[in-house]
Scaffold this motif. Structure first.
Motif, PDB file in Angstrom:
ATOM      1  N   GLY A 172      46.389 -91.021 -42.115  1.00 57.66           N
ATOM      2  CA  GLY A 172      45.084 -90.624 -41.617  1.00 57.66           C
ATOM      3  C   GLY A 172      44.131 -91.808 -41.704  1.00 57.66           C
ATOM      4  O   GLY A 172      43.376 -92.108 -40.771  1.00 57.66           O
TER       5      GLY A 172
ATOM      6  N   GLN B  12      45.086 -94.907 -41.817  1.00 59.12           N
ATOM      7  CA  GLN B  12      45.553 -95.894 -40.832  1.00 59.12           C
ATOM      8  C   GLN B  12      45.094 -95.504 -39.433  1.00 59.12           C
ATOM      9  O   GLN B  12      44.762 -96.366 -38.619  1.00 59.12           O
ATOM     10  CB  GLN B  12      47.087 -95.980 -40.880  1.00 59.12           C
ATOM     11  CG  GLN B  12      47.629 -97.052 -39.940  1.00 59.12           C
ATOM     12  CD  GLN B  12      49.128 -97.193 -40.057  1.00 59.12           C
ATOM     13  OE1 GLN B  12      49.697 -97.050 -41.147  1.00 59.12           O
ATOM     14  NE2 GLN B  12      49.784 -97.465 -38.947  1.00 59.12           N
ATOM     15  N   PHE B  13      45.053 -94.208 -39.164  1.00 61.19           N
ATOM     16  CA  PHE B  13      44.617 -93.721 -37.855  1.00 61.19           C
ATOM     17  C   PHE B  13      43.183 -94.152 -37.586  1.00 61.19           C
ATOM     18  O   PHE B  13      42.843 -94.582 -36.500  1.00 61.19           O
ATOM     19  CB  PHE B  13      44.741 -92.196 -37.819  1.00 61.19           C
ATOM     20  CG  PHE B  13      44.480 -91.598 -36.474  1.00 61.19           C
ATOM     21  CD1 PHE B  13      45.501 -91.500 -35.539  1.00 61.19           C
ATOM     22  CD2 PHE B  13      43.220 -91.137 -36.122  1.00 61.19           C
ATOM     23  CE1 PHE B  13      45.277 -90.958 -34.287  1.00 61.19           C
ATOM     24  CE2 PHE B  13      42.987 -90.602 -34.871  1.00 61.19           C
ATOM     25  CZ  PHE B  13      44.015 -90.506 -33.957  1.00 61.19           C
ATOM     26  N   VAL B  14      42.334 -94.023 -38.604  1.00 59.25           N
ATOM     27  CA  VAL B  14      40.918 -94.328 -38.426  1.00 59.25           C
ATOM     28  C   VAL B  14      40.651 -95.831 -38.481  1.00 59.25           C
ATOM     29  O   VAL B  14      39.968 -96.376 -37.624  1.00 59.25           O
ATOM     30  CB  VAL B  14      40.073 -93.606 -39.492  1.00 59.25           C
ATOM     31  CG1 VAL B  14      38.600 -93.978 -39.338  1.00 59.25           C
ATOM     32  CG2 VAL B  14      40.249 -92.101 -39.376  1.00 59.25           C
TER      33      VAL B  14
ATOM     34  N   GLY C 144      43.056 -98.438 -38.888  1.00 62.13           N
ATOM     35  CA  GLY C 144      44.087 -99.372 -38.470  1.00 62.13           C
ATOM     36  C   GLY C 144      44.759-100.068 -39.640  1.00 62.13           C
ATOM     37  O   GLY C 144      44.455 -99.788 -40.803  1.00 62.13           O
TER      38      GLY C 144
ATOM     39  N   THR D 254      48.933 -98.436 -32.818  1.00 58.44           N
ATOM     40  CA  THR D 254      48.802 -98.186 -34.243  1.00 58.44           C
ATOM     41  C   THR D 254      48.420 -96.738 -34.507  1.00 58.44           C
ATOM     42  O   THR D 254      48.930 -96.097 -35.415  1.00 58.44           O
ATOM     43  CB  THR D 254      47.700 -99.078 -34.859  1.00 58.44           C
ATOM     44  OG1 THR D 254      47.515-100.196 -34.030  1.00 58.44           O
ATOM     45  CG2 THR D 254      48.026 -99.454 -36.260  1.00 58.44           C
ATOM     46  N   LYS D 255      47.489 -96.243 -33.707  1.00 62.53           N
ATOM     47  CA  LYS D 255      47.031 -94.876 -33.921  1.00 62.53           C
ATOM     48  C   LYS D 255      48.156 -93.884 -33.674  1.00 62.53           C
ATOM     49  O   LYS D 255      48.325 -92.920 -34.409  1.00 62.53           O
ATOM     50  CB  LYS D 255      45.847 -94.574 -32.998  1.00 62.53           C
ATOM     51  CG  LYS D 255      44.525 -95.164 -33.489  1.00 62.53           C
ATOM     52  CD  LYS D 255      43.360 -94.502 -32.787  1.00 62.53           C
ATOM     53  CE  LYS D 255      42.055 -95.250 -32.965  1.00 62.53           C
ATOM     54  NZ  LYS D 255      41.639 -95.427 -34.353  1.00 62.53           N
TER      55      LYS D 255
ATOM     56  N   ALA E 247      50.500 -94.008 -36.546  1.00 59.42           N
ATOM     57  CA  ALA E 247      49.912 -93.292 -37.683  1.00 59.42           C
ATOM     58  C   ALA E 247      50.022 -91.797 -37.472  1.00 59.42           C
ATOM     59  O   ALA E 247      50.370 -91.041 -38.395  1.00 59.42           O
ATOM     60  CB  ALA E 247      48.454 -93.703 -37.863  1.00 59.42           C
TER      61      ALA E 247
ATOM     62  N   MET F  63      51.544 -88.798 -39.803  1.00 59.02           N
ATOM     63  CA  MET F  63      50.700 -87.685 -40.245  1.00 59.02           C
ATOM     64  C   MET F  63      51.398 -86.359 -39.951  1.00 59.02           C
ATOM     65  O   MET F  63      51.389 -85.441 -40.768  1.00 59.02           O
ATOM     66  CB  MET F  63      49.341 -87.736 -39.535  1.00 59.02           C
ATOM     67  CG  MET F  63      48.466 -88.883 -40.023  1.00 59.02           C
ATOM     68  SD  MET F  63      47.031 -89.155 -38.966  1.00 59.02           S
ATOM     69  CE  MET F  63      46.026 -87.742 -39.390  1.00 59.02           C
TER      70      MET F  63
END
Lengths: 389, 285, 327
Positions: free
Chosen positions: A210, A212-214, A216, C291-292, C295, C299
């Protein structure tokens, strides 16, 4: 009826013989095991470094070993003092082989690492002891705290001190939210320990990725001065590092006092000792559990900011710290917050000192090896009480 | 290292007439500062049915754990059929023919009843990996024999029709019987039963006692059982050993023990004569 | 022959959902994890020991093979059994001290051991070439792969994906392992394992040396870990420390739990479902960066694990009466 004498003699496979060997090692008196361990340790130190090259050094070596072994056998029943003896033994060995300056320089680095471990470990051990929850997502609390501070400090451009406070508050809030959403309902259902372990692993994924999602995967830096150093008695100490050590130790002492002096602290320890007994004696356990989460997650958030300040932020920040923190928890005896504090600091110092012998990349492996050795010779930890393990 | 037997220790089992198959001498176990078993000394005659009684906390279950290898004694000797067994691992003691059951039943819930039984059979070459790979036929042959024996035994305990059920679906009493039947599958010479009657109905209990008598008569199996039901003890044991506070305080035939002052004191001192199945000691496993 | 398509770092553009090259590499990935998790199934589902260091055995297997072949000129085919033996040796070294610990301590000790192995691989440059890793161990395999490819071409399928031979071999190994493990589980030996899972003390009281059996179970896990390591190495064509993160073990647990505990075929089901879904997500057009999306995949993995443990502790397709984690 000859049924009785079945295969008692002939069935001794290799596995059985190995098992018996391990048994007999396990049954040796603890003082003897510790003394043998220190002898071995000193030998490893010499092999990894160098053998003494003067008569004086040989005398010093013999003295160090003799005093250590004498102290260990005398202190068999005082494991905490025993740990101190081992530390002093290592210190003496290092001072013999290297100069005071470099030993203390790395010792200081060890202190800042140790403060981070200790802050992470004290919360993890309380949650472990009170809720029997082996929280693999605890590392992500650190990461979360670090990124919260980043948000305030870098994104919003507010001084770091507010970032730290924000990190502590939000991480504590995260801990409370997870308790309400996940752990309380699962406890109500009587979930097994390993079921919960796997849930914490899932949670660890969710939080880490999560983040990393926001933000990077790129490395990020808090707005701290990393180049400035303070010179003190020939030692060069980074300013940030110094702040981490000072604030870290003030927090650790405050934590220790809080656990020892306040009613809440006493109740936390009572719960960690025996949850059912505490419940039966009329303590409002769910309230104490909530405070434990606030406390554990808040300190983890702080530790995360510190870790981010002395290095850099990336989504794996906390996960990489998790195993040494677990090592501190086990070394200190599961559920024993004082043990975790002490073991965290000790471990930090020993890990930094290990860079005298191994490349810095391997210093964490040294921590894991220490963990495994402790699990073998004293699974209840240095400061833990003996229980069935 | 062996602590001398205390004054309270009774004379050895010479008066039973039979040869002793098991002897314990000064067995000691401390937990922290507490002396859970404090120099227990006893001997059990071959092919006898001996009851071990005593008030709660007397150390009976701990004593079982000590002589079957589940705890390591801090001192003392235990000899079974001429071999020292103290400090040996449980599986070795079991292979010598000294087999125990547990107070809280340990049915292997997620395995069928028949597998519970067949597991216990000794001399199964197929339990070793290299035989599984290189001598599969021997394993299969032995499995066939064992299955037959298992079904016969299950018949005796009224469990034959449940053979393919998971053991977890059995009632408490049935599990108790299964555990006993399973222990018998090992073809033991000396069977240690921790409260075998607790929780099973009287009819089955009688059946169980009859079966014990028959095994003793036909195969010379020796029994040592912890029991709280005085009626069972007085009518079915040929010898009674009494423990209190970690020591053996009396040893003799049922009628002798019943009249013994020390026994009466121990039970009255221990507040009450405990009902069956309420023994709280040594449950720390 | 050397197609740069690597399963872990797919950087190929997929024009169609039916891209055979793509699904071949997904299939290899699923097969690798099926092999990897077969040993975990024996440990967790049939012996009740919680091995969290499975990736360590994978690393040992892959590195031993690569080092023996590329650095010491050992014959590739000979290096495989030797590497398996080395992995088993490590299993014994790790298991001997730690298998007598409580389940939670064992889990932490094994994960620490696996991490120690990875850190050594990263830092012992003389042995492992550090983060650059080892190349050039797969010549023997490549020629075999080519012959398999030619054979298939002869059968009439002309555009065989270059990784198809590896796909075949991976799944043959996986199926053979699963059939073999299922059979061995039905022997008296396997029955003792299940008894230990249910109640170690009961097994010991019946004369079974529980410790020795747990050690044997761990040795089996080490074997499948090493085999999965070989496949991974051949697939990537190099061996680098970064492939052996603790994450791999955790994905193995997701595979295990998706397919259900106490059933070897479950790992096939779990692995195929997991990788089809995770890789299939690439075809969902999301307005997000690489990357997202990466990720997001993990998740989802986390949510799956949490959900399974919260609502189906026996695993998605597991039998409740045979093996449940919650008690």
């Amino acid at each position: 009826m000859e049924a009785g004498t079945l295969g008692a003699g002939q069935e001794r496979s290799l596995g059985e013989r190995l098992a018996n060997l391990v048994n007999s090692v396990n049954d040796a008196p603890f003082g003897v095991k510790a003394a043998a361990g220190v002898l071995l340790l000193d030998l490893v130190l010499l092999l990894a470094d160098r053998f003494p090259d003067s008569a004086l050094e040989w005398v010093a070596l013999v003295a160090i070993v003799a005093i250590s072994i004498f102290a260990l056998t005398a202190l068999e029943r005082r494991p905490a003092l025993l740990a101190v003896v081992v530390l002093l033994n290592i210190l003496a060995m290092l001072l013999m082989l290297h100069d005071l300056q470099s030993v203390s320089q790395r010792g200081i680095n060890g202190l800042s690492l140790g403060a981070i471990y200790a802050l992470g470990a004290v919360g993890l051990t309380l949650v472990y002891g009170i809720l029997k929850l082996v929280n693999f997502a605890h590392g992500e609390f650190l990461t979360f705290g670090a990124y919260m501070a980043y948000l305030v400090n870098v994104t919003w451009g507010v001084p770091l001190i507010f970032g730290i406070l924000f990190a502590i508050a939000t991480t504590a809030l995260l801990g409370v939210a997870l308790e309400k959403l996940m752990w309380a309902p699962m406890r109500g259902r009587g979930a097994g320990m390993l079921q919960l372990v796997l849930m914490t692993i899932g949670l660890s994924f969710l939080l880490r990725y999560g983040i990393q999602f926001v933000w990077g995967t790129e490395l990020r830096q808090l707005d701290v001065n990393v180049t400035d150093t303070v010179n003190f008695l020939d030692l060069r100490i980074g300013r940030t590092q110094l702040i981490v050590v000072v604030v870290g130790f003030v927090t650790l002492v405050a934590t220790g006092l809080m656990l020892r002096m306040t009613l809440l602290g006493k109740r936390m320890r009572a719960l960690s000792d025996d949850l059912e007994l505490a419940e039966a004696s009329g303590i409002d356990t769910s309230r104490v559990i909530l405070w434990t989460w606030i406390f554990a997650a808040g300190l983890a958030g702080l530790a995360g900011v510190f870790a981010g300040a002395v290095t850099q932020l990336q989504p794996e920040l906390g996960f990489e710290l998790l195993l040494p923190i677990f090592a501190a928890v086990i070394l200190g005896g599961i559920g024993n917050p004082f043990g975790a504090l002490a073991a965290g600091v000790l471990l930090g110092i020993v890990i930094e000192w290990s860079t005298f012998f191994v490349t810095p990349g391997l210093k964490l492996a040294v921590g894991f090896v220490i963990l495994i050795i402790v699990l073998i010779i004293r699974p209840e930890g240095i400061l833990g009480r003996a229980r069935t393990v | 290292m062996t602590e001398p037997a205390t004054a309270a220790a009774p004379a050895p089992a010479a008066d039973t007439g039979a040869r002793a198959i098991f002897e314990a001498d000064g067995i000691v176990k401390r937990f922290g500062g507490i002396q859970a078993v404090d120099g227990a000394t006893m001997s059990v005659g071959e092919a006898s049915i001996t009851a071990l009684i005593g008030p709660n906390g007397a150390g009976k279950t701990t004593f079982f754990n000590l002589i079957t290898g589940f705890y390591r004694p801090d001192g003392g000797r235990a000899v079974f059929a001429g071999r020292e067994v103290q400090g040996r691992p449980p599986y070795m003691i079991a292979r010598l023919g000294m087999v125990r059951t547990f107070q809280i039943t340990k049915a292997l819930s997620a395995m069928p009843v028949i597998d519970n039984m067949m597991l216990a059979a000794p001399n199964q070459p197929g339990e070793r990996l290299r035989n599984v790979i290189f001598r599969p036929a021997a394993s299969i042959r032995r499995e066939r024999e064992v299955r037959e024996q298992a079904l016969e035994l299950l018949e005796v305990f009224n469990l034959a029709k449940l053979a393919d059920q998971y053991a977890g679906t059995l009632s408490g009493g049935q599990r108790k019987l299964l555990e006993l039947a399973r222990a018998l599958m090992t073809r033991p010479r000396f069977l240690l039963l921790d409260e075998p009657m607790a929780g099973i109905n009287p009819t089955l209990g009688r059946r169980l006692l009859d079966h014990m008598q028959r095994l003793r008569a036909e195969d010379g199996v020796t029994f040592l059982f912890i029991e709280h039901d005085m009626e069972v003890v007085m009518n079915h044991a040929d010898r009674v050993i009494v423990m209190a506070e970690g020591k053996v305080i009396a040893d003799g035939e049922p009628h002798e023990v019943r009249a013994d002052e020390r026994v009466i004191d121990a039970y009255l001192g221990g507040a009450k004569v405990t009902p069956p199945g309420a023994d709280g000691e040594g449950a720390s496993e | 022959m050397s197609d740069p398509l690597s399963a872990f770092h797919l950087a190929v553009s997929f024009s169609a959902f039916t891209d055979i090259d793509f699904w071949t590499s997904v299939g290899i990935l699923a097969g690798t994890y099926a092999i990897f998790a077969t040993g975990l199934q024996m440990n967790v589902g049939f012996t009740g020991i919680f091995n969290f260091g499975q990736v360590g055995f994978m690393a040992i297997g892959a590195y031993s093979m690569a080092i023996l072949t590329a650095e010491h000129g050992v014959n590739f085919w000979l290096s495989l059994p030797i590497s398996i033996l080395i992995a088993i040796g490590f299993g014994l070294i790790i298991g001997l001290p730690s298998l007598r610990l409580r389940a939670d301590y064992f889990a932490i000790a094994t994960i620490a051991a696996a991490e120690a192995i990875r850190l050594v691989a990263l830092n012992a440059r003389d042995l492992t070439n550090g983060p650059q890793g080892i190349f050039g161990f797969d010549n023997s395999w490549n020629s075999v792969s080519d012959s398999i490819e030619e054979f298939i071409v002869d059968l009439g399928w002309t555009d065989v994906p270059s990784l198809f031979p590896l796909f075949l071999v991976t799944w043959v190994v996986a199926i053979v392992l699963i059939v073999g493990f299922s059979r061995i589980q039905r022997t008296p030996w396997g029955r003792v394992l299940r008894a230990i899972r249910e109640d170690e003390d009961a097994a010991r009281a019946l004369g079974k040396n529980a410790f020795s059996y747990k050690l044997q179970s761990l040795a089996f896990a080490a074997t499948t870990g090493a085999l999965a390591g070989f496949v991974l190495a051949l697939n990537l064509k190099f061996v680098v420390p970064d492939e052996f993160q603790p994450l791999v073990t955790f994905i193995g647990y997701v595979v295990l739990l998706l397919g259900g505990l106490a059933n070897y075929w479950g790992v096939v089901v779990g692995s195929v479902i997991l990788w089809t879904v995770l890789e299939g997500m690439r075809f969902v057009e999301l307005p997000l960066s690489e990357t997202k999306i990466a990720a997001l995949r993990f998740m989802i993995l986390g949510v799956v694990l949490i959900g399974l443990m919260a609502f189906r502790p026996q695993g998605a397709f597991g039998k409740r009466e045979e093996m449940v984690l919650g008690d």
